[in-house]
Design a protein around this motif. Structure first.
Motif, PDB file in Angstrom:
ATOM      1  N   ARG A 149      -3.345  13.710   1.254  1.00  0.00           N
ATOM      2  CA  ARG A 149      -2.883  13.293  -0.233  1.00  0.00           C
ATOM      3  C   ARG A 149      -4.610  13.323   0.002  1.00  0.00           C
ATOM      4  O   ARG A 149      -5.263  12.846  -1.170  1.00  0.00           O
ATOM      5  N   GLU A 179     -17.659  15.843  -0.636  1.00  0.00           N
ATOM      6  CA  GLU A 179     -15.510  15.675  -1.047  1.00  0.00           C
ATOM      7  C   GLU A 179     -14.616  16.666  -0.433  1.00  0.00           C
ATOM      8  O   GLU A 179     -14.634  18.027  -0.429  1.00  0.00           O
ATOM      9  N   ARG A 227     -10.434  17.241   0.673  1.00  0.00           N
ATOM     10  CA  ARG A 227      -9.232  17.031   0.726  1.00  0.00           C
ATOM     11  C   ARG A 227      -8.775  17.697   2.302  1.00  0.00           C
ATOM     12  O   ARG A 227      -8.431  18.478   2.034  1.00  0.00           O
ATOM     13  N   ARG A 271      -8.778  12.323  -0.365  1.00  0.00           N
ATOM     14  CA  ARG A 271      -9.692  12.377  -0.011  1.00  0.00           C
ATOM     15  C   ARG A 271     -11.140  12.201   0.736  1.00  0.00           C
ATOM     16  O   ARG A 271     -11.332  11.218   0.258  1.00  0.00           O
TER      17      ARG A 271
END
Length: 329
Positions: free
Chosen positions: A210, A205, A207, A212
């Motif tokens: 904004r 995961e 970022r 992900r």
């Protein structure tokens, strides 16, 4: 894990001020995330990109009969890039340790691979070990620089990451196989299977801005290996080194090399987890329940209520007794 160096914090603040002016429509939001993703990838690849530019530029512009050999010039440029990355606060000291380890691991493999004829460098210069110019180690360092910086810049987290001691064992086996496959059985297919078994349940995961991004770690391995294969084609076209199949003229590097780069990715990930241990994704706290508060009766209130009830009962009894007497003859 710190997300940015002090210089990157300044760049991030400037980017946020710029992005704040973008209309919050779906198209603009998608474009913003796409551009931020590309910018972060380019920023993480800075070391390798600058080294590739140096390889191509010296191939095209640098004279063959120069007093300073091209290999030595590339080594000096690579050292300057590394110093600039550290002094310019583009890398942390902890990241530098991993990058230097990449350098050592890569140089040892280069010494062996050139000796058995897997590839070759042009002769010349004094900054070399055996047939290996010292700039070659910086190409592995460039991979290390990308790996540690991309983890930090994208705040990469992992779901269901395997036990690190198991990944270390597989990484060591991958590294050993780079040497032993010339003398005994090549077990890369068994290593591929071990990597799949280890990382099949693992999700990465990252970022972006904004948003992900979530994807399989195995898919990420393949993407980065493909990226390195493309860079390798640029480097061999610039004759930083040549494979036997390219001795009579440049040809694209075989796609079979992707397998070697996937094994290298396994080694790279294990080295990076030495600096940035895998962390699980952040999850929002569960919302608080909105149950009505329990009511409690204070002791004083309970006593007062009891007294009032007793008085009322007594009054009612007295009234009934007076009525009974008045009705008696």
């Amino acid at each position: 894990m710190p997300r940015f160096t002090s210089l990157e914090v300044l760049v991030d603040h400037a980017a946020h001020r710029l992005i704040a002016r973008v209309p919050p429509t779906r198209g603009w939001v998608f474009l913003t995330e796409f551009l931020v993703f590309g910018a972060k990838q380019a920023w993480a690849s800075l070391f390798g990109a600058l080294l590739l530019v140096a390889i191509v530029a010296t191939r095209v512009l640098y004279p063959d009969d120069a007093l300073l050999a091209r290999n030595d010039l590339l080594t000096i440029i690579a050292v300057l890039i590394q110093i600039g990355m550290l002094v310019g606060r583009l890398e942390t000291v902890g990241e530098l340790r991993v990058i230097l380890l990449f350098h050592v691991v890569g140089t040892v493999m280069e010494l062996f691979k050139t000796d058995v004829g897997s590839w070759a460098y042009s002769a010349g210069g004094v900054l070399h070990l055996g047939a290996v110019p010292l700039f070659s180690g910086f190409m592995y360092a460039a991979v290390g620089s990308y790996m540690v910086r991309v983890v930090r810049l994208f705040d990469i987290r992992f779901e269901r990451y395997p036990r690190r001691w198991l990944t270390a064992l597989v990484a060591i086996a991958c590294y050993i196989n780079f040497f032993t496959n010339h003398f005994v059985l090549d077990v890369r297919w068994a290593l591929f299977a071990a990597i799949v078994v280890l990382y099949w349940p693992t999700v990465l995961e990252a970022r972006v801005f904004r948003a992900r991004l979530r994807l399989s770690v195995l898919f990420a391995f393949v993407l980065v290996a493909l990226f390195i294969w493309i860079a390798e084609n640029v480097a061999t076209a610039g004759q930083a080194w040549v494979y036997p199949a390219q001795a009579d003229g440049w040809t694209p590097v075989s796609l079979a090399k992707l397998g070697s780069w996937i094994l290298l990715m396994m080694i790279s990930v294990v080295l990076v987890t030495w600096v940035y241990p895998p962390e699980p994704p952040d999850r929002p706290e569960p919302p608080e329940t909105s149950e009505p508060p329990e009511t409690s009766v204070q002791p004083e209130s309970a006593a007062a209520a009891s007294s009032a009830a007793s008085a009322a009962a007594g009054g009612a009894a007295a009234t009934r007794e007076a009525a009974r007497r008045a009705a008696s003859p």
